[in-house]
Design an enzyme around this catalytic site. Structure first.
Site, mmCIF file in Angstrom:
data_model
loop_
_atom_site.group_PDB
_atom_site.id
_atom_site.type_symbol
_atom_site.label_atom_id
_atom_site.label_comp_id
_atom_site.label_asym_id
_atom_site.label_seq_id
_atom_site.Cartn_x
_atom_site.Cartn_y
_atom_site.Cartn_z
ATOM 1 N N GLY A 152 36.556 -27.536 15.828
ATOM 2 C CA GLY A 152 35.756 -26.851 14.808
ATOM 3 C C GLY A 152 36.206 -27.191 13.398
ATOM 4 C CE LYS A 190 34.664 -16.056 18.673
ATOM 5 N NZ LYS A 190 35.390 -17.344 18.575
ATOM 6 C CB CYS A 241 32.574 -7.967 16.449
ATOM 7 S SG CYS A 241 32.576 -9.557 17.247
#
Ligand code: GFB
Length: 319
Positions: free
Chosen positions: A8, A138, A107
């Site tokens: 990434g 996640k 989150c």
């Protein structure tokens, strides 16, 4: 020479990690663009790790977006993130990679978690509905790392950042996070001479924000901790570490600060038809502080830096 794969590296966090690793000695940074290596393709990821002799992985590749994007593209968010995590973690393990750092998100915690949220709040309640699919992916990333550690004795760690912003952010008007969306909207309103800017929701939710340079520094700090120190400050099945400032503000306060930083002098209205998301998401950062790291860049200074980056990159920013 340590060979470090930053997955990434074109994203906001990955690019910040690469910038900081470049000043380290004895590191060989390995990157692949999306067209060179599709991280959702298991065979391609397997072949990459089998041939590249990677020592360390920063797993900063992810499908990310703000509240609207999470709400609109739930299938893309859960599918792409699960695939990227499964492929990288399993292929890295098979190729003998001993150290990996997985980057998650605040989150993962329940919508109504006790504030500030401790690492122990994980899996104690119902998630916030707009980003549940992303959060589940996640959480799976954390549990993948812990499971490989437990079964195979590798050293795969996880950090959970609060809401991030900074250079290389995505400035898409609808799909981005609140800070890049507002920087762009206020800037364009100022140029157009508009008298009013619209912000989403009620303005009442509270959020904590961290500049991505701080996130990159924290990530490298956690990756480089001695294993016995990391293990002594975490638990085998509760191994993730929160990264944030420990300070939050209301969205209304944020909007006013962005107006100030961009020099917009008109009025601000809130569009209550847009979702608020979680009422509050403040990280408890005691675990990270005990491990010797605290943030450097406060919100107003960070917003000024992000705005300067936006101005300097108006021809090439994402979004
Ligand atoms: O940044 P944001 O999309 O992330 O929104 P979340 C934060 C708050 O800002 C929400 C309000 O209460 C929004 O209603 N807001 C005001 C705006 N104006 C705007 C605007 O123009 N654009 C946006 N995007 N928001 C995301 C999650 O939630 O946070 C992800 O959906 C991830 O999964 C990320 O965890 C860090 O904090 O609400």
């Amino acid at each position: 020479m340590k060979r470090i794969f930053v997955a990434g590296h074109r994203g906001m966090v990955g690019s910040a990690i690469v910038r900081q690793l470049k000043s380290h000695s004895n590191v060989d940074i390995v990157t692949r663009t999306r067209s060179e290596l599709d991280l959702t393709n298991q065979q391609a990821v397997d072949d990459f790790f089998a041939t590249e002799n990677i020592d360390q992985v920063y797993l900063a590749a992810a499908k990310v977006g703000g509240i609207h994007a999470n709400n609109t593209y739930p299938a893309d968010f859960i599918y792409e993130n699960l695939m990227i995590e499964c492929n990288i973690i399993n292929s890295a393990f098979k190729a003998g990679v001993k150290q990996l750092l997985f980057l998650g998100s605040s989150c993962i915690y329940p919508k109504l978690a006790v504030q500030p949220m401790q690492e122990t709040a994980l899996l104690t309640g119902t998630l916030e509905e707009t980003n549940e699919p992303y959060a589940i992916a996640k959480i799976a990333g954390i549990k993948l790392c812990e499971s490989y550690n437990r079964q195979y004795g590798v050293d795969y760690r996880s950090v959970m950042p609060t809401n991030l912003y900074g250079p290389n952010d995505n400035f898409h008007p609808e799909n981005s996070h609140v800070i890049p969306a507002l920087l762009r909207r206020f800037h364009e309103a100022k140029l157009a001479g508009d008298e009013q800017v619209v912000a989403w929701g009620s303005g009442k939710p509270m959020r904590e924000f961290l500049h991505v340079a701080d996130m990159a520094a924290a990530s490298i700090h956690v990756m480089e901790l001695e294993r016995d120190i990391y293990d002594a400050n975490t638990e085998p099945m509760l191994s993730h570490i929160n990264v944030g400032t420990g300070i939050d503000c209301t969205i209304r306060e944020l909007v006013e600060t962005v107006a100030k930083v961009t020099g917009f002098t008109g009025s601000i209205v809130f569009d209550a038809t847009k979702p608020d998301g979680a009422p509050r998401k403040l990280m408890n950062v005691e675990r990270l502080a005990a491990l010797g790291w605290t943030y450097n860049i406060d919100l107003e200074q960070g917003l000024a830096d992000a705005y300067a980056w936006f101005l300097a990159n108006q021809d090439s920013f994402r979004g």
